[in-house]
Design an enzyme around this catalytic site. Structure first.
Site, mmCIF file in Angstrom:
data_model
loop_
_atom_site.group_PDB
_atom_site.id
_atom_site.type_symbol
_atom_site.label_atom_id
_atom_site.label_comp_id
_atom_site.label_asym_id
_atom_site.label_seq_id
_atom_site.Cartn_x
_atom_site.Cartn_y
_atom_site.Cartn_z
ATOM 1 C CG ASP A 104 -26.338 72.242 -105.547
ATOM 2 O OD1 ASP A 104 -26.658 71.847 -104.415
ATOM 3 O OD2 ASP A 104 -26.036 71.493 -106.491
ATOM 4 C CG ASP A 208 -25.074 68.929 -101.067
ATOM 5 O OD1 ASP A 208 -24.932 68.291 -102.122
ATOM 6 O OD2 ASP A 208 -24.293 68.843 -100.097
ATOM 7 C CG HIS A 338 -22.567 66.235 -109.541
ATOM 8 N ND1 HIS A 338 -23.916 66.231 -109.234
ATOM 9 C CD2 HIS A 338 -21.934 66.597 -108.405
ATOM 10 C CE1 HIS A 338 -24.073 66.578 -107.964
ATOM 11 N NE2 HIS A 338 -22.887 66.805 -107.442
ATOM 12 C CG ASP A 339 -22.506 63.222 -106.531
ATOM 13 O OD1 ASP A 339 -21.468 63.874 -106.726
ATOM 14 O OD2 ASP A 339 -23.456 63.645 -105.838
HETATM 15 C C1 NOJ Z 1 -23.780 65.663 -102.628
HETATM 16 C C2 NOJ Z 1 -23.192 66.292 -103.852
HETATM 17 O O1 NOJ Z 1 -23.975 65.939 -104.962
HETATM 18 C C3 NOJ Z 1 -21.765 65.805 -103.940
HETATM 19 O O2 NOJ Z 1 -21.168 66.136 -105.161
HETATM 20 C C4 NOJ Z 1 -21.012 66.375 -102.776
HETATM 21 O O3 NOJ Z 1 -19.704 65.846 -102.757
HETATM 22 C C5 NOJ Z 1 -21.698 66.052 -101.446
HETATM 23 N N1 NOJ Z 1 -23.121 66.195 -101.481
HETATM 24 C C6 NOJ Z 1 -21.185 66.945 -100.355
HETATM 25 O O4 NOJ Z 1 -21.693 68.245 -100.539
#
Ligand code: NOJ
Ligand code: CA
Length: 542
Positions: A104, A208, A338-339
């Site tokens: 990442d 990201d 994961h989001d």
């Molecule tokens: C996207 C990532 O997938 C997430 O987990 C993160 O909180 C935000 N970008 C900020 O980096």
């Protein structure tokens, strides 16, 4: 696999290192843990899942305000996760199994504890002041503009620094100050970060918030968009609200930055980048491949993730994206990360979450494009219930981040200690060990799909055509390569559906069904084809 374009054919599996496997019993997943579990991912036989690549969410030194997306050192390993030697071993072991490794890259922001930011905030005339986005207060002392953090609970995107009397920008938490990509030194520093990992042998990056790096240099207020009258679907509402973010993201120069990333990657063999581009307009998304396909190799599509469980919605997004992609561009398909709430929970309506998750798996693994899977998805893991006193993420994402469930033991085979997030009781039944032995399990379905895909040129690289004369609720498409012709039929309803495709052929061979009791092999009639409730089928046409 042929060198050059593995990322067009392969299946990528996302690992959230904190929650995959804990090698030393401290309750936190780590790199040695991941290495010890690689055989699950691909041991070269259909007993394993059979993925081609892993994407590791951040494992770098970090205060963990945003669980690693707040990086304090881009070229190290957080001691919770291990050491650089552990990383090298992981890459070597993965490569030995034919598994590529993506890491990442978080170029939009650092931790507020990164030495760059500490230096930047130390004084207005610091040589690194301009590495971040600093701005004076308005005459009344208020923040420079109306931009908001992506995390609703973080409020404004600006924090005031008492010592130097200016505000700094953070698109996420105040612990994640945004870098200033207009500064050439920032660009050069990130080139070095990329080279550091490329030299160590990584096969590429997941980038990201790739759409956020450039923003209005004049820092103008975002417009307030009228939401209008009448009901809006969730996606429409999102799209309108996104209009509200006219000035703080997706600024034209972002493409210049992505072209620079691409040039760095092209100095190495066979490397790639997939970008998180969280924009809900497909034409804009298509623009992130670059005009001459000289930006991102793959772009994550959040329109696809956010739509309702409707055949027509999925078909429309897929067909529309294909019509918008520049020549040579290749889509990526995923439904979990994961989001986001897990598929088995997100699409559940009265207990059909598992059946729908099976159909979703078949769709993601048979569409034309590169599938991305998220750890635990292969078990049909649902969102976990998090007791109030265990909530730890700022944005309500703990439910999809609980540890991977390897076996039925108290630590689920994840840890011998106390896990950092609770392990749900369902892990006693829903786990790798139990599902490996059960031919009807979600894991067995995933294994069949992945290994079938590996052997099918039509699925890996063949043409795609959606069929439009389908009954409501059915998404059906053809995947073809040479004389290999596959019909995929996905029933998004809880009713049996009949679809007359006798014009294609009177009958075909059943290759795969998502129904655990419907065994492959044997002929199925096509005039009409019968698709069971919440069932997906792959049929080979003569
Ligand atoms: C996207 C990532 O997938 C997430 O987990 C993160 O909180 C935000 N970008 C900020 O980096
Ligand atoms: Ca550990």
């Amino acid at each position: 696999m042929a060198a050059g374009e593995w990322w067009r054919h392969g299946v990528v599996y996302q690992i959230y290192p904190r929650s995959f496997a804990d090698g030393n019993g401290d309750g936190i997943g780590d790199l040695p843990g991941i290495t010890s579990r690689l055989d699950h991912l691909n041991d070269g036989t259909p007993d394993s899942l059979g993925v081609d690549a892993i994407w590791l969410s951040p494992f770098y030194p970090s205060p963990m305000a945003d669980f690693g997306y707040d990086i304090a050192d881009y070229t190290g390993v957080h001691p919770d996760f291990g050491t650089l030697d552990d990383f090298d071993r992981l890459v070597a072991e993965a490569h030995a199994r034919g598994i590529r490794v993506l890491v990442d890259l978080v170029p939009n922001h650092t931790s507020d504890q990164h030495p760059w930011f500490l230096e930047s905030r130390s004084a207005r005339d610091s040589p690194k002041r301009d590495w971040y986005v600093w701005a004076d207060p308005k005459p009344d002392g208020s923040p420079p503009n109306n931009w908001m953090s992506t995390f609703p609970s973080a409020g404004r995107a600006w924090t005031f620094d008492e010592a130097t009397g200016q505000w700094y920008l953070h698109s996420f938490m105040r612990e994640q100050p945004d870098l200033n990509w207009w500064d050439p030194e920032v660009r050069a520093a990130m080139d070095d970060v990329m080279r550091f990992w490329l030299d160590r042998g990584v096969d590429g990056f997941r980038i990201d918030v790739a759409h956020k790096m450039a923003r209005d240099p004049e820092l103008r207020d975002n417009p307030l968009v009228e939401l209008g009258e009448g009901e809006l679907s969730a996606t429409e509402l999102e799209a309108r609200l996104a209009g509200q973010q006219r000035f703080d993201q997706n600024w034209p120069e972002v493409h210049e930055i992505l072209r620079r990333f691409r040039r760095t990657l092209e100095q190495y063999d066979d490397r790639m980048a997939v970008g998180e581009v969280y924009l809900l307009d497909l034409a804009t998304l298509a623009g992130y491949y670059g005009q001459g396909v000289d930006e991102l190799h793959l772009v994550h599509n959040f329109v696809f993730v956010r739509q309702p469980w409707k055949a027509e919605a999925f078909r429309q997004t897929v067909d529309e994206l294909w019509s918008l992609l520049p020549p040579g561009a290749w889509p990526a398909w995923f439904l979990s990360n994961h989001d986001h709430s897990r598929v088995a929970t997100r699409y559940d309506e009265g207990g059909n979450g598992q059946a729908r998750a099976r159909v979703a798996a078949m769709m993601v693994l048979t569409l034309r494009g590169t599938p991305f899977l998220y750890q635990g998805e292969e078990l049909g893991m649902a969102d976990s219930e998090i007791p109030a006193d265990r909530v730890i993420d700022i944005d309500g994402r703990d439910a999809e981040r609980t540890p991977m469930q390897w076996d039925g033991s108290p630590g689920a085979g994840f840890t011998s200690g106390d896990p950092w997030l609770p392990i749900p009781g369902s892990a006693r039944e829903v786990n790798v060990a139990a599902q490996r032995e059960d031919p009807g399990s979600m894991l067995s379905l995933y294994r069949r799909l992945l290994w079938y895909r590996r052997g099918s040129a039509a699925l890996r690289q063949g043409g795609y055509r959606s069929l439009t004369d389908t009954p409501g609720g059915l998404y059906a498409y053809l995947r073809t390569e040479g004389d290999e012709r596959l019909l995929v039929a996905l029933n998004f309803t809880g009713r049996p559906l009949r679809y007359d495709v006798g014009a294609l052929a009177p009958a075909g061979r059943l290759e795969l069904s998502t129904h655990p009791d419907r065994l492959p092999g044997g002929q199925v009639g096509l005039g009409p084809l019968e698709v069971g409730p919440d069932e997906g089928l792959v049929i080979r046409l003569p």
